[in-house]
Design a protein around this motif. Structure first.
Motif, short mmCIF file in Angstrom:
data_model
loop_
_atom_site.label_atom_id
_atom_site.label_comp_id
_atom_site.label_asym_id
_atom_site.label_seq_id
_atom_site.Cartn_x
_atom_site.Cartn_y
_atom_site.Cartn_z
N UNK A 1 -0.03 -1.45 -1.88
CA UNK A 1 0.63 -0.76 -0.76
C UNK A 1 1.68 0.18 -1.32
N UNK A 2 1.82 1.37 -0.73
CA UNK A 2 2.90 2.25 -1.12
C UNK A 2 4.22 1.61 -0.69
N UNK A 3 5.35 2.06 -1.24
CA UNK A 3 6.64 1.42 -0.92
C UNK A 3 6.92 1.23 0.57
N UNK A 4 6.56 2.16 1.38
CA UNK A 4 6.81 2.02 2.82
C UNK A 4 5.57 1.56 3.59
N UNK A 5 4.52 1.20 2.86
CA UNK A 5 3.31 0.69 3.50
C UNK A 5 2.48 1.74 4.21
N UNK A 6 2.70 3.00 3.91
CA UNK A 6 1.99 4.07 4.60
C UNK A 6 0.62 4.34 3.96
N UNK A 7 0.47 4.01 2.67
CA UNK A 7 -0.81 4.15 1.99
C UNK A 7 -1.29 2.76 1.59
N UNK A 8 -2.53 2.47 1.94
CA UNK A 8 -3.13 1.18 1.60
C UNK A 8 -4.30 1.47 0.66
N UNK A 9 -4.23 0.91 -0.56
CA UNK A 9 -5.31 1.07 -1.53
C UNK A 9 -6.05 -0.27 -1.64
N UNK A 10 -7.35 -0.22 -1.45
CA UNK A 10 -8.18 -1.42 -1.49
C UNK A 10 -9.22 -1.24 -2.60
N UNK A 11 -9.26 -2.22 -3.51
CA UNK A 11 -10.21 -2.18 -4.61
C UNK A 11 -11.30 -3.21 -4.34
N UNK B 1 -17.27 4.42 1.25
CA UNK B 1 -17.28 5.02 2.58
C UNK B 1 -17.58 3.97 3.65
N UNK B 2 -18.52 3.09 3.38
CA UNK B 2 -18.88 2.03 4.33
C UNK B 2 -17.67 1.13 4.61
N UNK B 3 -16.97 0.70 3.56
CA UNK B 3 -15.80 -0.16 3.72
C UNK B 3 -14.67 0.59 4.41
N UNK B 4 -14.47 1.85 4.04
CA UNK B 4 -13.42 2.67 4.65
C UNK B 4 -13.64 2.82 6.16
N UNK C 1 -4.11 -2.78 15.47
CA UNK C 1 -2.86 -2.02 15.49
C UNK C 1 -2.12 -2.04 14.15
N UNK C 2 -2.86 -1.84 13.07
CA UNK C 2 -2.27 -1.70 11.74
C UNK C 2 -1.91 -0.23 11.57
N UNK C 3 -0.63 0.04 11.37
CA UNK C 3 -0.14 1.41 11.27
C UNK C 3 -0.16 1.86 9.80
N UNK C 4 -0.85 2.95 9.51
CA UNK C 4 -0.93 3.49 8.15
C UNK C 4 -1.21 4.98 8.24
N UNK C 5 -0.90 5.70 7.16
CA UNK C 5 -1.20 7.13 7.09
C UNK C 5 -2.48 7.39 6.31
N UNK C 6 -2.69 6.57 5.27
CA UNK C 6 -3.81 6.85 4.38
C UNK C 6 -4.43 5.55 3.89
N UNK C 7 -5.76 5.51 3.87
CA UNK C 7 -6.51 4.37 3.39
C UNK C 7 -7.38 4.85 2.23
N UNK C 8 -7.25 4.20 1.07
CA UNK C 8 -8.05 4.56 -0.09
C UNK C 8 -8.87 3.34 -0.51
N UNK C 9 -10.17 3.56 -0.69
CA UNK C 9 -11.07 2.49 -1.13
C UNK C 9 -11.62 2.92 -2.49
#
Length: 146
Positions: free
Chosen positions: A23-33, A49-52, A63-71
């Motif tokens: 997670x980015x420091x403010x939780x705005x970007x979520x990176x999932x491996x 793409x399927x997981x994203x 209602x999970x608030x985020x700006x960016x999701x990276x898979x």
């Protein structure tokens, strides 16, 4: 349901393994491996793409608030976190960093021997050693290039 449980449930439900979450420091970007152990060539763009797409829908409903999701795939220097991973990657070279020093050392690199009874076996240059699984702060595979 907390975010990690939500991710684990969704990713495994799609047939993939959840390797790590950042997670980015403010939780705005979520990176999932993610990983697909049964696929010979590993995770590809279509898998990501399927997981994203699925996670985007789930986050909207929950209602999970985020700006960016990276898979992403875990890469060649993948993080090793679970006891089962330490067993699965036995025989490969690994770097391990400990929370509390073992024999006055926190950093180790050697060949992974596996994990049994809460202890990770490691073959170093001159000796074998056992490290407490619960004392491992970070572990990564060391990629081999031919």
């Amino acid at each position: 349901m907390d975010l990690n449980s939500l991710l684990e449930t969704t990713v495994t439900g799609l047939g993939y393994e959840l390797v790590d979450v950042e997670m980015s420091p403010r939780g705005r970007t979520i990176r999932v491996f993610i990983d697909a152990p049964e696929k010979e060539r590993g995770v590809d763009v279509d898998d990501c793409a399927k997981v994203s797409n699925q996670l985007t829908r789930v986050f909207e409903v929950e209602n999970i608030d985020f700006d960016r999701l990276e898979i992403s795939s875990p890469g060649m220097d993948r993080v090793v976190k679970k006891e089962a991973d330490f067993e699965r990657f036995a025989g490969q070279e690994i770097q391990i960093k400990l929370r509390i020093p073992h024999n006055n050392r926190r950093n180790f690199q050697g060949h992974l021997l596996g994990c049994k009874d809460g202890k990770v076996g490691l073959r170093l240059d001159k000796e074998d050693t056992e490290l407490e699984f619960n004392n491992i702060e970070k572990a990564r595979l060391v990629p081999k290039f031919d």
